[in-house]
Design a protein around this motif. Sequence first.
Motif, PDB file in Angstrom:
ATOM      1  N   GLU A 280     -70.536   3.099  97.547  1.00  0.00           N
ATOM      2  CA  GLU A 280     -71.539   2.411  96.748  1.00  0.00           C
ATOM      3  C   GLU A 280     -71.821   3.201  95.475  1.00  0.00           C
ATOM      4  OE1 GLU A 280     -75.004   1.823  99.088  1.00  0.00           O
ATOM      5  OE2 GLU A 280     -74.018   0.515 100.552  1.00  0.00           O
ATOM      6  N   GLN A 281     -72.448   2.523  94.525  1.00  0.00           N
ATOM      7  CA  GLN A 281     -72.807   3.184  93.274  1.00  0.00           C
ATOM      8  C   GLN A 281     -73.778   4.325  93.558  1.00  0.00           C
ATOM      9  OE1 GLN A 281     -73.594   1.094  89.301  1.00  0.00           O
ATOM     10  NE2 GLN A 281     -75.654   1.529  90.000  1.00  0.00           N
ATOM     11  N   PRO A 282     -73.494   5.538  93.074  1.00  0.00           N
ATOM     12  CA  PRO A 282     -74.393   6.669  93.315  1.00  0.00           C
ATOM     13  C   PRO A 282     -75.770   6.434  92.704  1.00  0.00           C
ATOM     14  CG  PRO A 282     -72.260   7.408  92.484  1.00  0.00           C
ATOM     15  CD  PRO A 282     -72.307   5.925  92.318  1.00  0.00           C
ATOM     16  N   SER A 283     -76.737   7.199  93.158  1.00  0.00           N
ATOM     17  CA  SER A 283     -78.095   7.076  92.642  1.00  0.00           C
ATOM     18  C   SER A 283     -78.182   7.666  91.239  1.00  0.00           C
ATOM     19  CB  SER A 283     -79.082   7.799  93.562  1.00  0.00           C
ATOM     20  OG  SER A 283     -80.359   7.870  92.961  1.00  0.00           O
ATOM     21  N   PRO A 284     -78.811   6.949  90.288  1.00  0.00           N
ATOM     22  CA  PRO A 284     -78.999   7.522  88.945  1.00  0.00           C
ATOM     23  C   PRO A 284     -79.989   8.675  88.933  1.00  0.00           C
ATOM     24  CG  PRO A 284     -80.088   5.392  89.114  1.00  0.00           C
ATOM     25  CD  PRO A 284     -79.304   5.566  90.383  1.00  0.00           C
ATOM     26  N   VAL A 285     -80.702   8.873  90.036  1.00  0.00           N
ATOM     27  CA  VAL A 285     -81.602  10.031  90.146  1.00  0.00           C
ATOM     28  C   VAL A 285     -80.797  11.301  90.361  1.00  0.00           C
ATOM     29  CG1 VAL A 285     -83.504  11.048  91.456  1.00  0.00           C
ATOM     30  CG2 VAL A 285     -83.439   8.575  91.061  1.00  0.00           C
ATOM     31  N   ASN A 286     -79.712  11.167  91.114  1.00  0.00           N
ATOM     32  CA  ASN A 286     -78.864  12.324  91.409  1.00  0.00           C
ATOM     33  C   ASN A 286     -77.398  11.944  91.188  1.00  0.00           C
ATOM     34  OD1 ASN A 286     -78.052  14.879  92.287  1.00  0.00           O
ATOM     35  ND2 ASN A 286     -78.033  14.262  94.438  1.00  0.00           N
ATOM     36  N   PRO A 287     -76.990  11.779  89.917  1.00  0.00           N
ATOM     37  CA  PRO A 287     -75.612  11.354  89.629  1.00  0.00           C
ATOM     38  C   PRO A 287     -74.609  12.453  89.986  1.00  0.00           C
ATOM     39  CG  PRO A 287     -76.740  11.958  87.598  1.00  0.00           C
ATOM     40  CD  PRO A 287     -77.775  12.009  88.690  1.00  0.00           C
ATOM     41  N   PRO A 288     -73.375  12.079  90.289  1.00  0.00           N
ATOM     42  CA  PRO A 288     -72.352  13.076  90.624  1.00  0.00           C
ATOM     43  C   PRO A 288     -71.951  13.908  89.408  1.00  0.00           C
ATOM     44  CG  PRO A 288     -71.388  10.894  90.475  1.00  0.00           C
ATOM     45  CD  PRO A 288     -72.860  10.703  90.354  1.00  0.00           C
ATOM     46  N   THR A 289     -71.397  15.061  89.660  1.00  0.00           N
ATOM     47  CA  THR A 289     -70.897  15.901  88.583  1.00  0.00           C
ATOM     48  C   THR A 289     -69.608  15.318  88.025  1.00  0.00           C
ATOM     49  OG1 THR A 289     -69.649  17.257  90.155  1.00  0.00           O
ATOM     50  CG2 THR A 289     -71.902  17.961  89.620  1.00  0.00           C
ATOM     51  N   GLY A 290     -69.249  15.754  86.830  1.00  0.00           N
ATOM     52  CA  GLY A 290     -68.017  15.280  86.223  1.00  0.00           C
ATOM     53  C   GLY A 290     -68.083  13.802  85.886  1.00  0.00           C
ATOM     54  N   CYS A 291     -67.004  13.083  86.151  1.00  0.00           N
ATOM     55  CA  CYS A 291     -66.957  11.644  85.889  1.00  0.00           C
ATOM     56  C   CYS A 291     -67.871  10.934  86.880  1.00  0.00           C
ATOM     57  CB  CYS A 291     -65.520  11.131  86.029  1.00  0.00           C
ATOM     58  SG  CYS A 291     -65.374   9.330  85.875  1.00  0.00           S
ATOM     59  N   PRO A 292     -68.793  10.088  86.423  1.00  0.00           N
ATOM     60  CA  PRO A 292     -69.710   9.421  87.362  1.00  0.00           C
ATOM     61  C   PRO A 292     -69.018   8.480  88.335  1.00  0.00           C
ATOM     62  CG  PRO A 292     -69.931   8.532  85.129  1.00  0.00           C
ATOM     63  CD  PRO A 292     -69.071   9.742  85.018  1.00  0.00           C
ATOM     64  N   PHE A 293     -67.791   8.048  88.020  1.00  0.00           N
ATOM     65  CA  PHE A 293     -67.076   7.109  88.875  1.00  0.00           C
ATOM     66  C   PHE A 293     -66.140   7.812  89.865  1.00  0.00           C
ATOM     67  CE2 PHE A 293     -63.723   3.761  89.516  1.00  0.00           C
ATOM     68  CZ  PHE A 293     -64.528   2.846  90.180  1.00  0.00           C
ATOM     69  N   HIS A 294     -66.018   9.129  89.776  1.00  0.00           N
ATOM     70  CA  HIS A 294     -64.988   9.806  90.570  1.00  0.00           C
ATOM     71  C   HIS A 294     -65.178   9.690  92.089  1.00  0.00           C
ATOM     72  CE1 HIS A 294     -67.594  13.466  91.204  1.00  0.00           C
ATOM     73  NE2 HIS A 294     -66.848  13.554  92.280  1.00  0.00           N
ATOM     74  N   PRO A 295     -66.398   9.575  92.655  1.00  0.00           N
ATOM     75  CA  PRO A 295     -66.484   9.427  94.117  1.00  0.00           C
ATOM     76  C   PRO A 295     -65.891   8.116  94.628  1.00  0.00           C
ATOM     77  CG  PRO A 295     -68.589  10.158  93.199  1.00  0.00           C
ATOM     78  CD  PRO A 295     -67.738   9.722  92.053  1.00  0.00           C
ATOM     79  N   ARG A 296     -65.718   7.123  93.755  1.00  0.00           N
ATOM     80  CA  ARG A 296     -65.214   5.814  94.168  1.00  0.00           C
ATOM     81  C   ARG A 296     -63.832   5.510  93.586  1.00  0.00           C
ATOM     82  NH1 ARG A 296     -69.875   1.700  92.555  1.00  0.00           N
ATOM     83  NH2 ARG A 296     -68.872   0.401  94.128  1.00  0.00           N
ATOM     84  N   CYS A 297     -63.281   6.420  92.822  1.00  0.00           N
ATOM     85  CA  CYS A 297     -62.031   6.172  92.097  1.00  0.00           C
ATOM     86  C   CYS A 297     -60.825   6.670  92.893  1.00  0.00           C
ATOM     87  CB  CYS A 297     -62.090   6.852  90.728  1.00  0.00           C
ATOM     88  SG  CYS A 297     -60.610   6.600  89.720  1.00  0.00           S
ATOM     89  N   LYS A 298     -59.827   5.824  93.050  1.00  0.00           N
ATOM     90  CA  LYS A 298     -58.623   6.192  93.796  1.00  0.00           C
ATOM     91  C   LYS A 298     -57.706   7.109  92.992  1.00  0.00           C
ATOM     92  CE  LYS A 298     -56.208   1.941  92.423  1.00  0.00           C
ATOM     93  NZ  LYS A 298     -55.543   0.706  92.901  1.00  0.00           N
ATOM     94  N   PHE A 299     -57.949   7.218  91.672  1.00  0.00           N
ATOM     95  CA  PHE A 299     -57.115   8.066  90.823  1.00  0.00           C
ATOM     96  C   PHE A 299     -57.737   9.443  90.572  1.00  0.00           C
ATOM     97  CE2 PHE A 299     -56.386   3.634  89.436  1.00  0.00           C
ATOM     98  CZ  PHE A 299     -55.035   3.525  89.739  1.00  0.00           C
ATOM     99  N   ALA A 300     -58.938   9.685  91.069  1.00  0.00           N
ATOM    100  CA  ALA A 300     -59.654  10.926  90.763  1.00  0.00           C
ATOM    101  C   ALA A 300     -58.984  12.125  91.420  1.00  0.00           C
ATOM    102  CB  ALA A 300     -61.095  10.827  91.216  1.00  0.00           C
ATOM    103  N   ASP A 301     -58.986  13.246  90.707  1.00  0.00           N
ATOM    104  CA  ASP A 301     -58.511  14.505  91.279  1.00  0.00           C
ATOM    105  C   ASP A 301     -59.707  15.425  91.505  1.00  0.00           C
ATOM    106  OD1 ASP A 301     -59.128  15.848  88.825  1.00  0.00           O
ATOM    107  OD2 ASP A 301     -57.211  15.198  88.022  1.00  0.00           O
ATOM    108  N   ASN A 302     -59.472  16.496  92.224  1.00  0.00           N
ATOM    109  CA  ASN A 302     -60.561  17.408  92.595  1.00  0.00           C
ATOM    110  C   ASN A 302     -60.818  18.499  91.575  1.00  0.00           C
ATOM    111  OD1 ASN A 302     -61.072  16.112  95.059  1.00  0.00           O
ATOM    112  ND2 ASN A 302     -59.400  17.211  96.053  1.00  0.00           N
ATOM    113  N   SER A 303     -60.117  18.448  90.461  1.00  0.00           N
ATOM    114  CA  SER A 303     -60.320  19.498  89.455  1.00  0.00           C
ATOM    115  C   SER A 303     -61.020  18.933  88.225  1.00  0.00           C
ATOM    116  CB  SER A 303     -58.976  20.123  89.073  1.00  0.00           C
ATOM    117  OG  SER A 303     -58.072  19.115  88.634  1.00  0.00           O
ATOM    118  N   ARG A 304     -60.296  18.188  87.420  1.00  0.00           N
ATOM    119  CA  ARG A 304     -60.847  17.723  86.154  1.00  0.00           C
ATOM    120  C   ARG A 304     -61.898  16.625  86.335  1.00  0.00           C
ATOM    121  NH1 ARG A 304     -57.297  15.547  80.966  1.00  0.00           N
ATOM    122  NH2 ARG A 304     -58.951  15.822  79.406  1.00  0.00           N
ATOM    123  N   CYS A 305     -61.620  15.636  87.178  1.00  0.00           N
ATOM    124  CA  CYS A 305     -62.541  14.504  87.328  1.00  0.00           C
ATOM    125  C   CYS A 305     -63.861  14.917  87.962  1.00  0.00           C
ATOM    126  CB  CYS A 305     -61.892  13.411  88.168  1.00  0.00           C
ATOM    127  SG  CYS A 305     -60.436  12.651  87.394  1.00  0.00           S
TER     128      CYS A 305
END
Length: 364
Positions: A280-305
């Motif tokens: 699900e879309q992360p909370s805007p109160v506590n957004p993820p680090t890096g790219c905001p879409f990386h927890p849901r993205c199938k192309f995300a890597d564990n370094s740059r994204c």
Amino acid sequence: MSTLVEIKNLEKHFPVGKTGIFGKHKSLLKAVNNVSFTIKKGENLGLVGESGSGKTTLGRTLIHLIEPTRGEVLFNTGENKIDIAKLRRGELRYQWRNMQMIFQDPYASLNQRMTVRDIIGEPLVANKLASGDELNEKIKNMAVLCGLKTSQLSRYPHAFSGGQRQRIAIARALIMHPQFIVCDEAVSALDVSIQAQILNLLKDLRHELDLTYLFVAHDLSAVAYACDRVAVMYLGRIVEMAVTEELYYKPKHPYTEALMSAIPPDDPEVTMQKLFVQGEQPSPVNPPTGCPFHPRCKFADNSRCVKELPELREVSPEHFAACHYAESLSLKGALQFQVKQRKTTNNKQVEYLNTKRKEIMAKL
């Protein structure tokens, strides 16, 4: 084409939770987070994204219905650029003549105790721009222009359908002849057939009155029909922006690709291969680090994204995307998700229906 509205590093944060020792809130909801883009004079810019992405907050912040936390909203008056975000109340009221908003629910946005004539003419009366016969003439002309009858002006909003009420709201928004209109889900509360009428009305008025729109919507089909360019918003940020055809058929961001797979096809024999996004879309109160879409993205890597926030950059002419790998990804457009279904006939079902039909006919 000249720029009418220029947004620079616009942010809107809402305090949430309990305050700390010194009266400061421990948490902030970042509804609009460092947004920058331009709206050209005479164009219709679509703004799409799932619920909670910050679209409505952005639209209201642009015309200062909500005070921004920081950033600039530069409005080009022709002579100079005025920062709407820094205007005082009196100055802001004067500038509101040039910018108006059409709200989502026409029933809630209209005063049920006022006649249609009073509703449409209220901006002119409040700003002392017309009175008497001149006021009545302007109200009649705008009502007719928006598809209303002059005989309906003495009625109250409850006597009208949803589409007619939205026409009243549009007439009220245009009575002072503004240049910039924010359409906040202006057709989402209407039936499909009425949606088409209102969309056509907005397109006609845009050309007749030289209007500029920010069209906030969930309906991607309506956006494709009405808008020249489209901006995709996710978790308070613009993640992609391009000309409509370019964005729909050649997306550069994985989130946009997922949105394109959700567009319903026009052909009943065609189905869409939906691209389901995990989580699900992360909370805007506590957004993820890096790219905001990386927890849901199938192309995300564990370094740059995960570590680096991508900036909204031009990846091709007039096509902007906030993705580290926008140039290298091969993403599907709206048409590529369509699958033609074979026509199949269920003989048992047909036989059963024919039998029932004969039984009914025999009893008549």
